[in-house]
Motif scaffolding. Structure first.
Motif, PDB file in Angstrom:
ATOM      1  N   UNK A   1      -9.952  62.427  17.579  1.00  0.00           N
ATOM      2  CA  UNK A   1     -10.825  61.681  18.495  1.00  0.00           C
ATOM      3  C   UNK A   1     -12.235  61.669  17.924  1.00  0.00           C
ATOM      4  N   UNK A   2     -13.006  60.624  18.246  1.00  0.00           N
ATOM      5  CA  UNK A   2     -14.363  60.512  17.709  1.00  0.00           C
ATOM      6  C   UNK A   2     -15.356  60.383  18.867  1.00  0.00           C
ATOM      7  N   UNK A   3     -16.596  60.850  18.658  1.00  0.00           N
ATOM      8  CA  UNK A   3     -17.595  60.762  19.733  1.00  0.00           C
ATOM      9  C   UNK A   3     -18.321  59.422  19.768  1.00  0.00           C
ATOM     10  N   UNK A   4     -18.048  58.556  18.786  1.00  0.00           N
ATOM     11  CA  UNK A   4     -18.810  57.300  18.632  1.00  0.00           C
ATOM     12  C   UNK A   4     -17.817  56.149  18.569  1.00  0.00           C
ATOM     13  N   UNK A   5     -18.032  55.155  19.410  1.00  0.00           N
ATOM     14  CA  UNK A   5     -17.081  54.034  19.503  1.00  0.00           C
ATOM     15  C   UNK A   5     -17.419  52.882  18.559  1.00  0.00           C
ATOM     16  N   UNK A   6     -18.307  53.096  17.598  1.00  0.00           N
ATOM     17  CA  UNK A   6     -18.745  51.978  16.756  1.00  0.00           C
ATOM     18  C   UNK A   6     -17.738  51.643  15.663  1.00  0.00           C
ATOM     19  N   UNK A   7     -17.380  50.377  15.572  1.00  0.00           N
ATOM     20  CA  UNK A   7     -16.681  49.825  14.404  1.00  0.00           C
ATOM     21  C   UNK A   7     -17.578  48.777  13.765  1.00  0.00           C
ATOM     22  N   UNK A   8     -17.684  48.838  12.439  1.00  0.00           N
ATOM     23  CA  UNK A   8     -18.422  47.826  11.689  1.00  0.00           C
ATOM     24  C   UNK A   8     -17.502  47.314  10.593  1.00  0.00           C
ATOM     25  N   UNK A   9     -17.349  46.014  10.509  1.00  0.00           N
ATOM     26  CA  UNK A   9     -16.374  45.464   9.556  1.00  0.00           C
ATOM     27  C   UNK A   9     -16.764  44.068   9.087  1.00  0.00           C
ATOM     28  N   UNK A  10     -16.376  43.782   7.872  1.00  0.00           N
ATOM     29  CA  UNK A  10     -16.405  42.412   7.375  1.00  0.00           C
ATOM     30  C   UNK A  10     -15.142  41.708   7.843  1.00  0.00           C
ATOM     31  N   UNK A  11     -15.323  40.471   8.317  1.00  0.00           N
ATOM     32  CA  UNK A  11     -14.174  39.691   8.784  1.00  0.00           C
ATOM     33  C   UNK A  11     -14.247  38.317   8.154  1.00  0.00           C
ATOM     34  N   UNK A  12     -13.094  37.746   7.888  1.00  0.00           N
ATOM     35  CA  UNK A  12     -13.072  36.326   7.526  1.00  0.00           C
ATOM     36  C   UNK A  12     -11.667  35.783   7.711  1.00  0.00           C
TER      37      UNK A  12
END
Lengths: 271, 271
Positions: A164-175
């Motif tokens: 489990x993680x304390x931070x809900x952030x996802x950052x991603x390149x999409x195309x």
């Protein structure tokens, strides 16, 4: 037959005018989610209903889509009504109906823009180039995700042995996996392409679904057309999870750091 | 007559049932803005239309209000239609009309909640107690603001000799000037109580107005009732200003650090 087939996304958001101003659409198997179609393509179909309306004024400014019930595979109809048209903007009320039952409601604001003082206050995070980030695999049953290339810089989809993680952030390149010029329809769909934040926090899949989605379109059509390549950087996070719901805020930038859209969701989950 | 008069806010959001399910309201002089009423009280009146509807299910989860045109001083009517009712949630479409013209549209999602894993990820900023921050004065012509006590921790309303700033953030303690228990109506109004972010960046007043407002209600009615005192900490900022529009995101916490609501706007400005 030498003509290319349409891009599957364009096929998925194609609408045919019918009687009484209704527009007929059909769910596309390539954009299936676990139950019904991917919400991003439903949102894009609703935006499409305004974009191709003969009375439309200007470009999209904001869109709110409320997922009232599941959309069944097959035909649907959309009604799009301009509730009020002003000199520089226009307010729409939309409903997506199947067999007489409302599945989705929406409102949209369209308008013209003019030059003013401008500034982007929220800079794109400093991240590696998309070529330097590996593409993720998605499970076969999340059919729609195979239309997109997703390269997670942080917060990838949890695997079985993840903590489990304390931070809900996802950052991603999409195309788009199959190239398609970026427009407001494609951007709308990308705004809903983040997997549910509760999966990341709890390090597992569970029942979850978008209840309400809002998009603010910072980029106009010309700015999207000048988009240098297909890659969009998205970063999404939640602020509070409580009693079966959480919120999500996300920002989407072009590769050159233009903030294209800010988007927000209210999401249901069952743990 | 020994009975207390109703709180002016309750008078401003009071609705009277009329024929065909319509609800009649009337703008209140205490909540006047520069043109028409304060948008927060209009949003609250729309929420009120659902709250007092006989078919209403559960508490507010999300609300989107689109300000399609000015509301004139005087009577208005609201129609509230449940587009779909599910077992645990309900989707509403609303319109506020004056003299046959739509002035405001809205959608709302109501629902029941149940216990799940919970966590607040976005902590309240560390700020001085409200008693240690001076209250701001508002110009007389911003009539509605006199209903609120506002104590700015950062990003106060620009004064004549202020410099432009690179950061659009305002953080302030807010509470009703005349005490009133916090509920979803009052919280809705507070969500629209931030002055336009472009004033702060440009260090001056200019024409600006909310086009679309979305609120996600993290707190249910019981949590609001247990609110320890009237003070709410609000923090608002913009992400991008471009071609006549900007977005705003704000968070509202109770004094004890409960994230009560996250709220977003799309705002018009003319420089």
């Amino acid at each position: 037959m030498s003509e290319a087939l349409p891009h599957p996304f364009d096929a998925a958001v194609a609408l045919t005018p019918a009687a009484d101003g209704r527009l007929l659409g059909r769910t596309h198997p390539d954009y299936a989610n676990m139950v019904g179609p991917f919400g991003g393509v439903t949102a894009a179909a609703l935006l499409q209903a305004v974009l191709q309306h003969p009375d439309r004024l200007g470009d999209p400014l904001s869109l709110t889509v409320n997922y009232a019930g599941p959309v069944a595979d097959g035909e649907f109809e959309i009604t799009a009504r301009p509730a009020r048209t002003n000199r520089t903007n226009q307010h729409w009320i939309l409903e997506l109906v199947q067999d007489g039952t409302v599945a989705t409601t929406a409102t949209a604001v369209f308008g013209t823009r003019r030059e003013t003082w401008s500034d982007t206050e929220t800079a794109m995070p400093q991240v590696p180039a998309p070529e330097d980030v590996p593409a993720s695999d998605f499970p076969e049953f999340i059919r729609w995700a195979h239309n997109y290339e997703m390269r997670f810089v942080e917060g990838p989809i949890p695997q079985d042995d993840d903590d489990k993680t304390p931070d809900s952030t996802s950052t991603l390149w999409m195309r788009e996996a199959r190239p398609r010029p970026l427009d407001h329809l494609g951007l709308t769909s990308l705004c809903d392409a983040f997997y549910p934040r509760v999966f990341l926090r709890q390090a597992r899949y569970m029942a979850a679904g978008t209840v309400s989605l809002t998009i603010y379109f910072h980029a106009d059509a010309a700015e999207l057309q000048s988009h240098p390549d297909g890659y969009v950087l998205g970063s999404a996070r939640a602020h509070r999870f409580t009693r079966g719901y959480f919120d999500q805020t996300a920002h989407l930038w072009s590769r050159t750091g233009t903030l294209l859209a800010t988007t927000h969701q209210w999401v249901y989950f069952k743990d």
